[in-house]
Enzyme design. Structure first.
Site, PDB file in Angstrom:
ATOM      1  N   HIS A 229      61.284 -32.543 -54.584  1.00 32.06           N
ATOM      2  CA  HIS A 229      61.766 -32.955 -55.796  1.00 32.06           C
ATOM      3  C   HIS A 229      60.429 -33.932 -56.521  1.00 32.06           C
ATOM      4  CE1 HIS A 229      64.138 -34.910 -58.915  1.00 32.06           C
ATOM      5  NE2 HIS A 229      65.204 -34.049 -58.741  1.00 32.06           N
ATOM      6  N   ASP A 286      70.488 -29.309 -54.079  1.00 34.24           N
ATOM      7  CA  ASP A 286      70.756 -27.922 -53.976  1.00 34.24           C
ATOM      8  C   ASP A 286      70.850 -27.344 -52.707  1.00 34.24           C
ATOM      9  OD1 ASP A 286      70.869 -27.385 -56.853  1.00 34.24           O
ATOM     10  OD2 ASP A 286      68.712 -27.387 -57.011  1.00 34.24           O
TER      11      ASP A 286
HETATM   12  N1  CMC Z   1      57.968 -25.716 -50.291  1.00 29.77           N
HETATM   13  C1  CMC Z   1      56.864 -25.686 -49.922  1.00 29.77           C
HETATM   14  N2  CMC Z   1      55.972 -26.400 -50.496  1.00 29.77           N
HETATM   15  C2  CMC Z   1      56.238 -27.483 -51.539  1.00 29.77           C
HETATM   16  C3  CMC Z   1      57.848 -27.454 -51.823  1.00 29.77           C
HETATM   17  C4  CMC Z   1      58.644 -26.776 -51.148  1.00 29.77           C
HETATM   18  N3  CMC Z   1      59.927 -26.670 -51.637  1.00 29.77           N
HETATM   19  N4  CMC Z   1      57.922 -28.338 -52.879  1.00 29.77           N
HETATM   20  C5  CMC Z   1      56.727 -28.738 -53.064  1.00 29.77           C
HETATM   21  N5  CMC Z   1      55.871 -28.255 -52.501  1.00 29.77           N
HETATM   22  C6  CMC Z   1      54.448 -28.710 -52.023  1.00 29.77           C
HETATM   23  C7  CMC Z   1      53.543 -28.051 -53.334  1.00 29.77           C
HETATM   24  O1  CMC Z   1      53.160 -26.807 -52.924  1.00 29.77           O
HETATM   25  C8  CMC Z   1      52.502 -28.751 -53.651  1.00 29.77           C
HETATM   26  O2  CMC Z   1      51.453 -28.706 -52.225  1.00 29.77           O
HETATM   27  P1  CMC Z   1      49.845 -29.138 -52.600  1.00 29.77           P
HETATM   28  O3  CMC Z   1      49.870 -30.372 -53.214  1.00 29.77           O
HETATM   29  O4  CMC Z   1      49.327 -28.920 -51.199  1.00 29.77           O
HETATM   30  O5  CMC Z   1      49.433 -27.997 -53.699  1.00 29.77           O
HETATM   31  C9  CMC Z   1      53.177 -30.151 -53.536  1.00 29.77           C
HETATM   32  O6  CMC Z   1      54.203 -30.004 -52.466  1.00 29.77           O
HETATM   33  C10 CMC Z   1      53.530 -30.788 -54.914  1.00 29.77           C
HETATM   34  O7  CMC Z   1      54.391 -29.549 -55.517  1.00 29.77           O
HETATM   35  P2  CMC Z   1      54.526 -29.640 -56.990  1.00 29.77           P
HETATM   36  O8  CMC Z   1      55.052 -28.339 -57.326  1.00 29.77           O
HETATM   37  O9  CMC Z   1      53.388 -30.095 -57.853  1.00 29.77           O
HETATM   38  O10 CMC Z   1      55.727 -30.698 -56.977  1.00 29.77           O
HETATM   39  P3  CMC Z   1      56.748 -31.370 -57.616  1.00 29.77           P
HETATM   40  O11 CMC Z   1      57.240 -32.472 -57.376  1.00 29.77           O
HETATM   41  O12 CMC Z   1      56.564 -30.750 -59.039  1.00 29.77           O
HETATM   42  O13 CMC Z   1      57.890 -30.056 -57.279  1.00 29.77           O
HETATM   43  C11 CMC Z   1      59.934 -28.876 -57.358  1.00 29.77           C
HETATM   44  C12 CMC Z   1      59.173 -30.104 -57.413  1.00 29.77           C
HETATM   45  C13 CMC Z   1      61.285 -29.118 -57.279  1.00 29.77           C
HETATM   46  C14 CMC Z   1      59.475 -27.894 -58.338  1.00 29.77           C
HETATM   47  C15 CMC Z   1      59.142 -28.277 -56.010  1.00 29.77           C
HETATM   48  O14 CMC Z   1      59.474 -29.148 -55.029  1.00 29.77           O
HETATM   49  C16 CMC Z   1      60.119 -26.783 -55.408  1.00 29.77           C
HETATM   50  O15 CMC Z   1      59.563 -25.865 -56.135  1.00 29.77           O
HETATM   51  N6  CMC Z   1      61.083 -27.195 -54.811  1.00 29.77           N
HETATM   52  C17 CMC Z   1      61.678 -25.604 -54.619  1.00 29.77           C
HETATM   53  C18 CMC Z   1      62.769 -25.506 -55.622  1.00 29.77           C
HETATM   54  C19 CMC Z   1      64.025 -26.531 -55.755  1.00 29.77           C
HETATM   55  O16 CMC Z   1      64.647 -26.838 -54.724  1.00 29.77           O
HETATM   56  N7  CMC Z   1      64.372 -26.830 -56.998  1.00 29.77           N
HETATM   57  C20 CMC Z   1      65.292 -27.950 -57.109  1.00 29.77           C
HETATM   58  C21 CMC Z   1      64.819 -29.249 -57.721  1.00 29.77           C
HETATM   59  S1  CMC Z   1      66.210 -30.340 -57.305  1.00 29.77           S
HETATM   60  C22 CMC Z   1      67.554 -29.971 -58.624  1.00 29.77           C
HETATM   61  C23 CMC Z   1      66.794 -29.731 -60.241  1.00 29.77           C
HETATM   62  O17 CMC Z   1      66.079 -30.462 -60.624  1.00 29.77           O
HETATM   63  O18 CMC Z   1      67.487 -28.826 -60.606  1.00 29.77           O
END
Ligand code: CMC
Length: 351
Positions: A229, A286
């Site tokens: 998140h 989720d």
């Molecule tokens: N699986 C694997 N790696 C992950 C994941 C994941 N679910 N989430 C983040 N990472 C890694 C990402 O690859 C990155 O790694 P590095 O720094 O080594 O390159 C690091 O963690 C930070 O990722 P980011 O995308 O910059 O971080 P963020 O805080 O922007 O990500 C997110 C938030 C929700 C987009 C992401 O965690 C993700 O894609 N999760 C899976 C989709 C998901 O479950 N979404 C629902 C979010 S909660 C409800 C909502 O908001 O609707």
């Protein structure tokens, strides 16, 4: 506390008005929601014209936008705002259930004045002339908690879309339609559907270790859905409630869902893995919510629509807040140009 003690309708009132309603206010609000719960009959032909394979989020976003044509602007601004807010809050349930019924080729079920918000929605989804729906209080309660947990969440992607769109002073229907479109994405609200698809794939192929490895592989766009998140770098408090709800609901309904076992095992495995520990990746809202929705009979394609209904009061409250802001300005993110310096137009046969 709200998830434990309030009804969804009370929570909606709180979001929109900034305080919980007293008994009289709640009664008046319920009457208004009931009065506006029908959808213009002419809209039905639109629903019937979408291809059967259409995703319900695309249909919902289009139909919410179309509401402006059926309910044109009122002259008095305050009345217009109140009326649009009420119409949206009330009609969204009817519209969501209609899209489901029509997608199945079934007769649309109208809202019932004697049923409360959550029960009314479930009845519109599942009642049929040949199999009357019996209101199940456990399902109603699960839906209440699900919607309350989704009601608002500061500047997430869809809420920012509503605010930016709304900053142009478009009508509320158009702004909410933009929010629904943004919510559809699998990294945002679409994750609840993606989680169930991922868990089903793991169940079918028995490939949990492979899924974990793929999620860690930087060359692979696959992510562990329902994990991580932008704001929570710890366990999402909503996911804790949702996980508990999964256990108690499945127990009460006497359902055994193999996907719940896989989800729990996946959580344990991921939480022990250095990659997930170092990246502070925990289950988000989720991760378990789809299992709750499955248990109450909601089809996977409707999961993100369920999220949208829950988030609607938050979107409206944020839109209203920006409308009331004396320092309101048209949204206009700036851009830093990093392209080539000045170039000249080259005629087509010289390129
Ligand atoms: N699986 C694997 N790696 C992950 C994941 C994941 N679910 N989430 C983040 N990472 C890694 C990402 O690859 C990155 O790694 P590095 O720094 O080594 O390159 C690091 O963690 C930070 O990722 P980011 O995308 O910059 O971080 P963020 O805080 O922007 O990500 C997110 C938030 C929700 C987009 C992401 O965690 C993700 O894609 N999760 C899976 C989709 C998901 O479950 N979404 C629902 C979010 S909660 C409800 C909502 O908001 O609707």
């Amino acid at each position: 506390e709200l998830a434990e003690k309030a009804t969804f309708k009370e929570t909606v009132y709180l979001m929109i008005n900034g305080r919980l309603p007293n008994r009289d206010e709640l009664t008046r609000f319920s009457i208004l929601l009931n009065d506006h719960s029908l959808v213009h009959e002419d809209m039905r032909s639109f629903y019937e014209s979408f291809p059967r394979i259409s995703h319900p989020m695309g249909i919902l976003s289009s139909m919410v936008n179309a509401l402006r044509s059926f309910y044109p602007e009122l002259q008095n601004l305050e009345e217009e705002i109140n009326m649009t807010v009420t119409r949206l809050l009330s009609k969204i349930r009817t519209m969501a259930a209609m899209s489901y019924k029509i997608s199945r080729g079934h007769k649309v079920v109208y809202p019932r004045p004697d049923l409360a918000y959550c029960a009314n929605f479930l009845n519109m989804m599942f009642h049929s002339p040949v199999r009357p729906y019996e209101i199940d209080e456990d399902a109603v309660n699960a839906l209440r908690v699900f919607w309350i947990l989704h009601a608002d969440h500061e500047q997430n992607c869809s809420t920012s879309a509503v605010r930016l769109d709304g900053s142009a002073r478009v009508n509320l229907y158009a702004a909410i339609s933009a929010g629904i479109a943004a919510l559809w994405g699998p990294l945002h609200g679409g994750a609840n559907q993606a989680v169930i698809e991922m868990l089903s794939d793991i169940a079918e192929k028995k490939n949990m270790a492979h899924a974990i490895e793929r999620a860690k592989d930087k060359e692979d766009p696959f992510r562990l859905m329902g994990f991580g998140h932008r704001v929570y770098k710890t366990y999402d408090p909503r996911a804790k409630i949702m996980k508990k709800m999964c256990d108690s609901l499945l127990n009460k309904l006497n359902i055994s869902d193999p996907l719940l076992d896989i989800a729990k095992e996946l959580e344990v495995v991921a939480r022990k893995d250095d990659y997930f520990v170092e990246h502070n990746l925990y289950p988000n809202v989720d991760f378990y919510s789809g299992i709750v929705l499955r248990a109450i009979g909601i089809p996977t394609s409707m999961f993100t629509v369920m999220f949208a209904i829950g988030r609607l009061p938050g979107w409206i409250a944020q839109w209203k807040e920006s409308l009331d802001d004396p320092n309101w300005k048209l949204g206009r993110p700036r851009q830093i140009y990093t392209g080539p310096p000045q170039t000249q137009f080259v005629p087509i046969d010289k390129r």
